[in-house]
Design an enzyme around this catalytic site. Sequence first.
Site, PDB file in Angstrom:
ATOM      1  N   LEU A  64       8.312   6.226   8.198  1.00 61.02           N
ATOM      2  CA  LEU A  64       8.919   6.298   6.869  1.00 61.02           C
ATOM      3  C   LEU A  64       7.841   6.249   5.791  1.00 61.02           C
ATOM      4  O   LEU A  64       6.729   5.799   6.043  1.00 61.02           O
ATOM      5  CB  LEU A  64       9.886   5.113   6.710  1.00 61.02           C
ATOM      6  CG  LEU A  64      11.019   5.104   7.749  1.00 61.02           C
ATOM      7  CD1 LEU A  64      11.631   3.727   7.882  1.00 61.02           C
ATOM      8  CD2 LEU A  64      12.073   6.135   7.365  1.00 61.02           C
ATOM      9  N   PRO A  65       8.179   6.672   4.557  1.00 63.70           N
ATOM     10  CA  PRO A  65       7.132   6.755   3.533  1.00 63.70           C
ATOM     11  C   PRO A  65       6.548   5.409   3.116  1.00 63.70           C
ATOM     12  O   PRO A  65       5.329   5.258   3.058  1.00 63.70           O
ATOM     13  CB  PRO A  65       7.850   7.422   2.349  1.00 63.70           C
ATOM     14  CG  PRO A  65       9.013   8.135   2.938  1.00 63.70           C
ATOM     15  CD  PRO A  65       9.430   7.330   4.132  1.00 63.70           C
ATOM     16  N   THR A  95       2.696   3.797   7.222  1.00 62.00           N
ATOM     17  CA  THR A  95       1.613   3.026   6.586  1.00 62.00           C
ATOM     18  C   THR A  95       2.226   2.197   5.471  1.00 62.00           C
ATOM     19  O   THR A  95       2.668   2.752   4.456  1.00 62.00           O
ATOM     20  CB  THR A  95       0.545   3.966   5.996  1.00 62.00           C
ATOM     21  OG1 THR A  95       0.046   4.794   7.040  1.00 62.00           O
ATOM     22  CG2 THR A  95      -0.602   3.154   5.402  1.00 62.00           C
ATOM     23  N   LYS A 170      -5.523   0.039   9.139  1.00 59.92           N
ATOM     24  CA  LYS A 170      -5.229   1.347   8.539  1.00 59.92           C
ATOM     25  C   LYS A 170      -5.620   1.364   7.051  1.00 59.92           C
ATOM     26  O   LYS A 170      -6.230   2.315   6.558  1.00 59.92           O
ATOM     27  CB  LYS A 170      -3.737   1.643   8.723  1.00 59.92           C
ATOM     28  CG  LYS A 170      -3.205   2.824   7.960  1.00 59.92           C
ATOM     29  CD  LYS A 170      -3.719   4.145   8.479  1.00 59.92           C
ATOM     30  CE  LYS A 170      -3.191   5.290   7.625  1.00 59.92           C
ATOM     31  NZ  LYS A 170      -3.844   6.551   7.928  1.00 59.92           N
ATOM     32  N   LYS A 245      -0.896   5.668  -2.782  1.00 56.32           N
ATOM     33  CA  LYS A 245      -0.091   4.570  -2.225  1.00 56.32           C
ATOM     34  C   LYS A 245      -0.934   3.686  -1.310  1.00 56.32           C
ATOM     35  O   LYS A 245      -0.912   2.454  -1.405  1.00 56.32           O
ATOM     36  CB  LYS A 245       1.089   5.158  -1.437  1.00 56.32           C
ATOM     37  CG  LYS A 245       1.922   4.105  -0.737  1.00 56.32           C
ATOM     38  CD  LYS A 245       2.711   4.671   0.440  1.00 56.32           C
ATOM     39  CE  LYS A 245       1.806   4.997   1.607  1.00 56.32           C
ATOM     40  NZ  LYS A 245       2.437   5.066   2.911  1.00 56.32           N
TER      41      LYS A 245
END
Length: 300
Positions: A64-65, A95, A170, A245
């Site tokens: 998912l975003p 992420t 990450k 983001k």
Amino acid sequence: MKIGFIGTGTMGQPMLANLVKKGFDVLAFDVVPAALDAAVRLGAARAGSVGEAAANCELVVTMLPSSANVEAVYLGSGGIAENAAGGRLCVDMSTIDPGTSQRVAARLNERGIRFLDAPVSGGVGGATAGTLAIMVGGDARDLEEARPALAAMGSNIIHVGAVGAGEVAKLCNNLVAGSALIAVAEAFRIGEAFGVDLQVLTSVIAKSSGATWVMEHMHPVPGIVDGAASSRQYAPGFMTDLMAKDLALAVNAARERRVPVVVAPAAQQLYRLASSHGLGREDFSSVYKFLKPSNDDAPV
Ligand code: NAD
């Protein structure tokens, strides 16, 4: 093994295609009908809701975003926590903020549901080739249970530590990549302004202390590296908005633990500005276009 796959967007589609190819039964759901239709064309069965996908599988995968989407899909009304059976294993490959992963894991744990964070690196190319790097946070036994499915999507599976640790790894990686790309873009704008051959400049840096993976593979100047997004009108690749983001997540993580960060916030704001000027859905290397010099009669 039957896999409930939630979030069948840019990355989710090639990832689930590899699961299907490796013989997994995939039950997919996405809120965007076109994304779900694409998943069905790739061989997944169609679920009507998050709950249906979570209730009718042995392993839940989410892609998912953002943190808010993950929180809603897991903990919201009709979500995974309400619908997955006790003992079920969930793997979130988005992420997101490590604190959100830990909060979701704790709430699932109250219902006996297990959780791994497993964000990926390698982009659409790696997702299509099944060669993603997958950074995993959570219990080692849970990772072993998920490993066959993860191995269908990635070739480099690294257990980083407890829940949230995969996300930390990450964010650290993207902080380096996002900041380095801007340094490369600035350097090449200077070289260009002095009329230096940019192919030659690339060769010099590639053999010198400034050599970096992002220049070698994601060169921001068009026409220098075949296959780089810059050489196909900056079609992503990895969108500017996603890099903005991820850098914001890295800056927030630093603030939470009182780590001073100077370069990452500047890089984050530059990607945000590039997005405000229409580059949000182009590859993040398009920030090069935004860093162009002002005209010759501007005072120095
Ligand atoms: P995307 O926006 O293309 O896909 C996400 C999908 O999730 C969309 O189809 C969206 O409709 C769906 N979704 C959102 N809310 C939902 C809900 N409540 N229920 C069901 N589906 C829902 O994004 P992407 O590029 O596939 O990226 C996904 C994640 O992977 C992001 O966190 C991103 O940072 C990360 N990532 C992306 C890349 C890349 O190159 N695109 C590389 C590495 C990591």
